[in-house]
Design a protein around this motif. Structure first.
Motif, PDB file in Angstrom:
ATOM      1  N   GLY A  52       0.859  -1.176   0.000  1.00  0.00           N
ATOM      2  CA  GLY A  52       0.000   0.000   0.000  1.00  0.00           C
ATOM      3  C   GLY A  52       0.897   1.227   0.000  1.00  0.00           C
ATOM      4  N   THR A  53       0.476   2.272   0.715  1.00  0.00           N
ATOM      5  CA  THR A  53       1.242   3.528   0.736  1.00  0.00           C
ATOM      6  C   THR A  53       2.705   3.282   1.129  1.00  0.00           C
ATOM      7  OG1 THR A  53      -0.778   4.632   1.426  1.00  0.00           O
ATOM      8  CG2 THR A  53       1.267   5.851   1.753  1.00  0.00           C
ATOM      9  N   LEU A  68       4.355  -9.389  -0.856  1.00  0.00           N
ATOM     10  CA  LEU A  68       3.141 -10.050  -0.375  1.00  0.00           C
ATOM     11  C   LEU A  68       1.991  -9.047  -0.343  1.00  0.00           C
ATOM     12  CD1 LEU A  68       2.035 -12.729   1.110  1.00  0.00           C
ATOM     13  CD2 LEU A  68       2.248 -11.336   3.174  1.00  0.00           C
ATOM     14  N   LYS A  97      -2.636  -8.793  -0.199  1.00  0.00           N
ATOM     15  CA  LYS A  97      -3.835  -9.541   0.188  1.00  0.00           C
ATOM     16  C   LYS A  97      -4.589  -9.947  -1.069  1.00  0.00           C
ATOM     17  CE  LYS A  97      -7.258  -9.072   3.810  1.00  0.00           C
ATOM     18  NZ  LYS A  97      -7.772  -8.156   4.802  1.00  0.00           N
ATOM     19  N   LYS A 147      -5.665  -6.794  -7.561  1.00  0.00           N
ATOM     20  CA  LYS A 147      -5.713  -5.321  -7.492  1.00  0.00           C
ATOM     21  C   LYS A 147      -4.763  -4.691  -8.499  1.00  0.00           C
ATOM     22  CE  LYS A 147      -6.445  -3.265  -3.147  1.00  0.00           C
ATOM     23  NZ  LYS A 147      -5.894  -2.841  -1.855  1.00  0.00           N
ATOM     24  N   VAL A 171      -1.251  -4.129   7.883  1.00  0.00           N
ATOM     25  CA  VAL A 171      -2.002  -3.377   8.890  1.00  0.00           C
ATOM     26  C   VAL A 171      -2.478  -4.310  10.007  1.00  0.00           C
ATOM     27  CG1 VAL A 171      -3.958  -1.823   9.216  1.00  0.00           C
ATOM     28  CG2 VAL A 171      -2.773  -1.865   7.014  1.00  0.00           C
ATOM     29  N   ASN A 225       4.708  -1.124  11.249  1.00  0.00           N
ATOM     30  CA  ASN A 225       3.397  -1.456  11.814  1.00  0.00           C
ATOM     31  C   ASN A 225       3.349  -1.173  13.318  1.00  0.00           C
ATOM     32  OD1 ASN A 225       1.094  -2.766  12.728  1.00  0.00           O
ATOM     33  ND2 ASN A 225       1.329  -4.482  11.312  1.00  0.00           N
ATOM     34  N   ALA A 252       4.113  10.993   8.684  1.00  0.00           N
ATOM     35  CA  ALA A 252       3.526   9.930   7.858  1.00  0.00           C
ATOM     36  C   ALA A 252       3.758  10.246   6.387  1.00  0.00           C
ATOM     37  CB  ALA A 252       2.032   9.823   8.148  1.00  0.00           C
TER      38      ALA A 252
HETATM   39  N1  LIG Z   1       0.594   5.424   5.702  1.00  0.00           N
HETATM   40  C1  LIG Z   1       1.513   5.984   6.465  1.00  0.00           C
HETATM   41  O1  LIG Z   1       1.913   7.120   6.261  1.00  0.00           O
HETATM   42  C2  LIG Z   1       2.102   5.214   7.616  1.00  0.00           C
HETATM   43  C3  LIG Z   1       3.085   5.843   8.419  1.00  0.00           C
HETATM   44  C4  LIG Z   1       3.695   5.111   9.446  1.00  0.00           C
HETATM   45  C5  LIG Z   1       3.313   3.784   9.667  1.00  0.00           C
HETATM   46  N2  LIG Z   1       2.324   3.226   8.881  1.00  0.00           N
HETATM   47  C6  LIG Z   1       1.970   1.816   9.124  1.00  0.00           C
HETATM   48  O2  LIG Z   1       2.417   1.062   8.006  1.00  0.00           O
HETATM   49  C7  LIG Z   1       1.538  -0.029   7.753  1.00  0.00           C
HETATM   50  C8  LIG Z   1       1.052   0.061   6.310  1.00  0.00           C
HETATM   51  O3  LIG Z   1       0.320   1.265   6.155  1.00  0.00           O
HETATM   52  P1  LIG Z   1      -0.213   1.714   4.706  1.00  0.00           P
HETATM   53  O4  LIG Z   1      -0.717   3.103   4.890  1.00  0.00           O
HETATM   54  O5  LIG Z   1       0.797   1.423   3.673  1.00  0.00           O
HETATM   55  O6  LIG Z   1      -1.467   0.724   4.553  1.00  0.00           O
HETATM   56  P2  LIG Z   1      -2.258   0.397   3.203  1.00  0.00           P
HETATM   57  O7  LIG Z   1      -2.039   1.461   2.198  1.00  0.00           O
HETATM   58  O8  LIG Z   1      -3.646   0.083   3.642  1.00  0.00           O
HETATM   59  O9  LIG Z   1      -1.555  -0.933   2.667  1.00  0.00           O
HETATM   60  C9  LIG Z   1      -1.625  -2.127   3.351  1.00  0.00           C
HETATM   61  C10 LIG Z   1      -1.046  -3.221   2.484  1.00  0.00           C
HETATM   62  O10 LIG Z   1      -1.024  -4.422   3.235  1.00  0.00           O
HETATM   63  C11 LIG Z   1      -1.603  -5.469   2.485  1.00  0.00           C
HETATM   64  N3  LIG Z   1      -2.251  -6.380   3.429  1.00  0.00           N
HETATM   65  C12 LIG Z   1      -3.193  -6.094   4.361  1.00  0.00           C
HETATM   66  N4  LIG Z   1      -3.496  -7.198   5.054  1.00  0.00           N
HETATM   67  C13 LIG Z   1      -2.748  -8.201   4.546  1.00  0.00           C
HETATM   68  C14 LIG Z   1      -2.621  -9.580   4.826  1.00  0.00           C
HETATM   69  N5  LIG Z   1      -3.357 -10.169   5.767  1.00  0.00           N
HETATM   70  N6  LIG Z   1      -1.747 -10.308   4.100  1.00  0.00           N
HETATM   71  C15 LIG Z   1      -0.999  -9.729   3.126  1.00  0.00           C
HETATM   72  N7  LIG Z   1      -1.075  -8.415   2.811  1.00  0.00           N
HETATM   73  C16 LIG Z   1      -1.940  -7.675   3.523  1.00  0.00           C
HETATM   74  C17 LIG Z   1      -2.592  -4.808   1.558  1.00  0.00           C
HETATM   75  O11 LIG Z   1      -2.790  -5.669   0.426  1.00  0.00           O
HETATM   76  P3  LIG Z   1      -3.730  -5.240  -0.829  1.00  0.00           P
HETATM   77  O12 LIG Z   1      -2.962  -4.149  -1.518  1.00  0.00           O
HETATM   78  O13 LIG Z   1      -3.862  -6.470  -1.625  1.00  0.00           O
HETATM   79  O14 LIG Z   1      -5.011  -4.759  -0.192  1.00  0.00           O
HETATM   80  C18 LIG Z   1      -1.850  -3.514   1.226  1.00  0.00           C
HETATM   81  O15 LIG Z   1      -0.985  -3.708   0.136  1.00  0.00           O
HETATM   82  C19 LIG Z   1       0.433   0.073   8.797  1.00  0.00           C
HETATM   83  O16 LIG Z   1       0.714  -0.798   9.858  1.00  0.00           O
HETATM   84  C20 LIG Z   1       0.491   1.530   9.237  1.00  0.00           C
HETATM   85  O17 LIG Z   1       0.043   1.725  10.544  1.00  0.00           O
HETATM   86  C21 LIG Z   1       1.731   3.903   7.869  1.00  0.00           C
END
Ligand SMILES: NC(=O)c1ccc[n+]([C@@H]2O[C@H](COP(=O)([O-])OP(=O)(O)OC[C@H]3O[C@@H](n4cnc5c(N)ncnc54)[C@H](OP(=O)(O)O)[C@@H]3O)[C@@H](O)[C@H]2O)c1
Length: 328
Positions: free
Chosen positions: A12-13, A43, A45, A49, A80, A103, A301
């Protein structure tokens, strides 16, 4: 040229940010470390997509494809929630992979167990991105602890809450208007409850507590209040008195040496280092025995700030563990 093979869990992001930076900085990383870093598996989900185009990388929805690949040296984790992230990282450590995670929800709870397991397996854990995104607070505290003692850490650890408070004060927006704006700008999650109830800041505070004090306080004993009960009029009235509400996460050792923590809105005056921190930025004040007080400010972030914190962890791991990263 020796190469390091990496897997990214979650695209994701954050996961995409890690991949992009590794591609964009490939030559610089090679020059500064002597290693090429190659992403071999990602990896997700949902494999169906639509995503950015990626060449020569296995995209899988089965973690065993990664676990059973003996070439992988490092696993970046950016999925997540607690599970399956904790299980995946435990299994990766068991296979002697270094791990780097963003995470915070998982790491606040399971970080101490992962660190212990990693020490046992002689691998490294990078978790800079779990707390305050691009602000290098983990590295800073780690470095300070080498010759100093942390007495207190307080900070604005949730950029979404700070953005909402800033908007309510400066523009007179209601809480729900400001929250909708944060979501529209991509600052808040689709489900922003952890941000506005203070739980996100609480988890980051627990990660900092483990690092700085070697322990966490009893979670039930830390009062956690969000910004969701504040009214615009409260912020405007405070502003007239030259005071500001900031959502502050605070952890300190009391005079008996007991760990105390609080998370919630606090009214502060213009001489306080957090007074001028507006918008989505994070800011953290570290008080130590010898250095005194140090404040770090920056983006908490986002794809590139968070991804770059994870790459900084990788650089650190490469430098510390050059000998055990077996050149392929
Ligand atoms: N966004 C930020 O700025 C930020 C900053 C600091 C920390 N974080 C942390 O970093 C982590 C990721 O955040 P994000 O914003 O990148 O989230 P996101 O955009 O929602 O991306 C999550 C990714 O994880 C995959 N995923 C979710 N559940 C899964 C599973 N059970 N098995 C395999 N893949 C799985 C999803 O797959 P699909 O693509 O197939 O749905 C997606 O690619 C989180 O824990 C968040 O708290 C984020």
């Amino acid at each position: 040229m020796p190469s390091i093979k990496a897997a990214i869990l979650g695209f994701g992001t954050v996961g995409e940010g890690v991949y992009r930076i590794l591609q964009e900085k490939r030559e610089e990383i090679k020059k500064s470390t002597g290693f090429t870093v190659e992403v071999v598996s990602i990896l997700v989900k949902d494999k169906t997509k639509k995503r950015m185009s990626i060449q020569d990388v296995q995209i899988t929805d089965d973690f065993r494809d990664i676990l059973n690949n003996p070439e992988i040296d490092v696993v970046f984790e950016a999925i997540v929630g607690d599970e399956p992230a904790y299980t995946y990282l435990s299994e990766a450590i068991e296979k002697s992979c270094h791990i780097i995670t963003a995470n915070k929800k998982m790491f606040a709870k399971h970080g101490p167990a992962l660190m212990k397991h990693a020490e046992f397996r002689s691998v490294q854990v990078g978790f800079e991105a779990t707390t305050a995104g691009g602000v290098p607070i983990i590295r800073t505290v780690t470095n300070l602890l080498a010759g100093d003692r942390v007495k207190r850490i307080q900070g604005i650890l949730n950029g979404t809450s700070n953005f909402i408070l800033t908007k309510m004060r400066e523009e007179g927006s209601s809480f729900s208007q400001a929250l909708a704006d944060a979501q529209q700008k991509g600052f808040a999650e689709a489900d922003p409850s952890d941000d506005v109830t203070g739980m996100d800041a609480f988890r980051k505070l627990m990660i900092l507590s483990s690092l700085a004090f070697g322990q966490q306080p009893d979670w039930e004993g830390v009062p956690v209040v969000g910004i969701d009960h504040l009214q615009t009029i409260d912020l405007i009235d405070a502003s007239k008195e030259n005071l500001r509400y900031r959502h502050v996460a605070d952890i300190w050792l009391d005079e008996r040496g007991k760990l105390q923590g609080t998370v919630g809105p606090v009214l502060i005056g213009e001489n306080h280092p957090l007074f001028s921190i507006d918008g989505v930025d994070n800011a953290i004040i570290v008080d130590t025995e010898y250095l005194g007080s140090l404040t770090l400010v920056g983006p908490g972030a986002g794809m590139y700030p968070t991804g770059s914190a994870m790459i900084a962890d990788l650089m650190h791991i490469i430098r510390r563990h050059e000998a055990v990263l077996i050149p392929n």
